[in-house]
Write a protein that holds these residues in place. Structure first.
Motif, mmCIF file in Angstrom:
data_model
loop_
_atom_site.group_PDB
_atom_site.id
_atom_site.type_symbol
_atom_site.label_atom_id
_atom_site.label_comp_id
_atom_site.label_asym_id
_atom_site.label_seq_id
_atom_site.Cartn_x
_atom_site.Cartn_y
_atom_site.Cartn_z
ATOM 1 N N GLN A 177 0.751 -1.202 0.019
ATOM 2 C CA GLN A 177 0.076 0.113 0.031
ATOM 3 C C GLN A 177 0.793 1.246 -0.040
ATOM 4 N N ALA A 178 0.673 2.352 -0.856
ATOM 5 C CA ALA A 178 1.313 3.354 -0.956
ATOM 6 C C ALA A 178 1.266 4.097 0.639
ATOM 7 N N ASN A 179 2.235 4.604 0.672
ATOM 8 C CA ASN A 179 2.586 5.332 2.257
ATOM 9 C C ASN A 179 3.735 6.028 2.157
ATOM 10 N N VAL A 180 3.838 6.927 3.221
ATOM 11 C CA VAL A 180 4.972 7.766 3.471
ATOM 12 C C VAL A 180 5.441 7.581 4.887
ATOM 13 N N THR A 181 6.539 7.240 5.044
ATOM 14 C CA THR A 181 7.021 6.922 6.663
ATOM 15 C C THR A 181 8.288 7.960 6.944
ATOM 16 N N GLY A 240 12.874 4.412 -1.461
ATOM 17 C CA GLY A 240 11.520 4.231 -2.074
ATOM 18 C C GLY A 240 11.419 2.545 -2.541
ATOM 19 N N ASP A 241 10.345 2.392 -2.174
ATOM 20 C CA ASP A 241 10.171 0.989 -2.797
ATOM 21 C C ASP A 241 9.322 0.966 -4.197
ATOM 22 N N TYR A 242 9.592 0.464 -5.082
ATOM 23 C CA TYR A 242 9.174 0.459 -6.353
ATOM 24 C C TYR A 242 8.917 -0.882 -7.026
ATOM 25 N N GLU A 243 7.868 -0.922 -7.945
ATOM 26 C CA GLU A 243 7.777 -2.183 -8.903
ATOM 27 C C GLU A 243 7.680 -1.695 -10.196
ATOM 28 N N PRO A 244 8.376 -2.585 -10.995
ATOM 29 C CA PRO A 244 8.382 -2.333 -12.603
ATOM 30 C C PRO A 244 7.355 -2.811 -13.030
ATOM 31 N N ILE A 245 6.459 -1.884 -13.704
ATOM 32 C CA ILE A 245 5.349 -2.265 -14.391
ATOM 33 C C ILE A 245 5.494 -2.712 -15.785
ATOM 34 N N SER A 246 6.328 -2.207 -16.426
ATOM 35 C CA SER A 246 6.772 -2.630 -17.735
ATOM 36 C C SER A 246 8.165 -2.516 -18.122
ATOM 37 N N ARG A 247 8.715 -3.416 -19.021
ATOM 38 C CA ARG A 247 10.050 -3.071 -19.391
ATOM 39 C C ARG A 247 10.086 -3.382 -20.861
ATOM 40 N N LYS A 248 10.760 -2.436 -21.761
ATOM 41 C CA LYS A 248 10.681 -2.640 -23.057
ATOM 42 C C LYS A 248 12.062 -2.179 -23.512
ATOM 43 N N THR A 253 11.554 1.766 -18.952
ATOM 44 C CA THR A 253 10.731 1.063 -18.005
ATOM 45 C C THR A 253 9.803 2.070 -17.385
ATOM 46 N N LEU A 254 8.926 1.401 -17.077
ATOM 47 C CA LEU A 254 7.821 2.061 -16.119
ATOM 48 C C LEU A 254 7.668 1.458 -14.836
ATOM 49 N N ILE A 255 7.795 2.209 -13.865
ATOM 50 C CA ILE A 255 7.676 1.812 -12.601
ATOM 51 C C ILE A 255 6.884 2.657 -11.912
ATOM 52 N N ALA A 256 6.461 1.903 -10.748
ATOM 53 C CA ALA A 256 5.140 2.512 -9.759
ATOM 54 C C ALA A 256 5.851 2.360 -8.224
ATOM 55 N N VAL A 257 5.815 3.757 -7.753
ATOM 56 C CA VAL A 257 6.500 3.783 -6.305
ATOM 57 C C VAL A 257 5.239 3.485 -5.335
ATOM 58 N N HIS A 258 5.609 2.664 -4.568
ATOM 59 C CA HIS A 258 4.510 2.090 -3.608
ATOM 60 C C HIS A 258 4.809 2.590 -1.986
ATOM 61 N N GLY A 259 5.967 2.959 -1.779
ATOM 62 C CA GLY A 259 5.961 3.586 -0.524
ATOM 63 C C GLY A 259 7.245 4.285 -0.278
ATOM 64 N N LEU A 260 7.334 5.291 0.460
ATOM 65 C CA LEU A 260 8.643 5.967 0.745
ATOM 66 C C LEU A 260 9.104 6.221 2.242
ATOM 67 N N THR A 261 10.158 5.826 2.452
ATOM 68 C CA THR A 261 10.885 6.006 3.847
ATOM 69 C C THR A 261 11.777 7.341 3.702
ATOM 70 N N ALA A 266 5.812 11.634 -5.008
ATOM 71 C CA ALA A 266 6.226 10.377 -5.630
ATOM 72 C C ALA A 266 5.616 9.308 -5.108
ATOM 73 N N ASP A 267 4.673 9.299 -3.827
ATOM 74 C CA ASP A 267 4.342 8.162 -3.506
ATOM 75 C C ASP A 267 3.129 7.663 -4.158
ATOM 76 N N GLY A 268 3.119 6.385 -4.716
ATOM 77 C CA GLY A 268 1.580 5.869 -5.310
ATOM 78 C C GLY A 268 1.485 6.389 -6.669
ATOM 79 N N LYS A 269 2.710 7.114 -7.315
ATOM 80 C CA LYS A 269 2.693 7.417 -8.877
ATOM 81 C C LYS A 269 3.622 6.544 -9.532
ATOM 82 N N ARG A 270 3.756 6.769 -10.739
ATOM 83 C CA ARG A 270 4.302 6.060 -11.662
ATOM 84 C C ARG A 270 5.199 7.027 -12.555
#
Length: 224
Positions: A23-27, A70-78, A86-94, A143-147
């Motif tokens: 879940q997107a969040n900022v700590t 930042g925790d991120y997830e690759p959405i697409s790689r070309k 690469t398109l990435i989604a940021v799922h959380g920040l510390t 950045a949090d929760g964005k691509r």
């Protein structure tokens, strides 16, 4: 006439790659202020202390630091002819915050000059206490929760190129709303006290410096 120097602003942006969906969040972690008191010989000042010019007799340095993970997830790689996109989604920040204050006073310092320098420290700590967490969370929302997309020689480099610029922008936004504010208030404090050379009490000068800053930066509400 005793005067002070005031230095600030340091930014460290760090990306922690972690392909996981959360879940997107900022700590925000605000560490306690780190304060050092140092005495120097005016005839032989140590090389690591700030350079004093003219009639300057003492220095207080304040450094605001912000480290972003930042925790991120690759959405697409070309893969293309020139590398990867690469398109990435940021799922959380510390966000980890630090304040480092060093007070330099000459041997045989007067109590008045010592109190003046402590006033600079108090202003730095007050801004850090009142603004740091709020401004870090506001910056993290950039950045949090964005691509974001990026390019590079491989997909990991592309992902880093996607995220690092926004983390850098995030950190600078935090510093603008904390370190820059603190610097301006300290400048007003020096103006009110004539760098510690007049009889104005430090408590009074600090209160007036904050009040004047708020007045000069007040937001005008639109008429209804």
């Amino acid at each position: 006439m005793p005067t002070t120097q005031h230095h600030l602003v340091a930014l460290t942006a760090m990306l922690i790659a972690c392909a996981t969906t959360v879940q997107a969040n900022v700590t925000v972690k605000r560490l306690p202020p780190e304060v050092q008191h140092k005495t120097f010989d005016p005839a032989k000042p140590p090389p690591e202390m700030p350079h004093l010019t003219g009639e300057e007799a003492a220095a207080t340095t304040s450094v605001f630091r912000v480290q972003v993970g930042g925790d991120y997830e690759p959405i697409s790689r070309k893969k293309g002819d020139d590398g990867w996109t690469t398109l990435i989604a940021v799922h959380g920040l510390t966000i980890t915050l630090r304040l480092q204050v060093t007070i330099w006073v000459p041997q045989g310092v007067t109590e008045k000059l010592k109190a003046h320098e402590e006033g600079h420290r108090r202003i730095s700590e007050m801004v850090y206490q009142d603004r740091a967490i709020k401004e870090a969370k506001a910056a993290g929302a950039m950045a949090d929760g964005k691509r974001f997309s990026g390019e590079g020689k491989d997909w990991k480099t592309a992902a880093a190129n996607a995220v690092n610029p926004v983390l850098d922008k995030l950190g600078k936004a935090y510093l603008h709303n904390t370190a820059d504010v603190e610097n301006e208030i300290n400048n007003i404090y020096d103006e009110l006290t004539r760098h510690g050379s007049n009889d104005k009490p430090e408590d009074e000068a600090i209160k007036e410096a904050f009040a004047r800053y708020e007045k000069e930066h007040a937001t005008t509400q639109p008429s209804k």
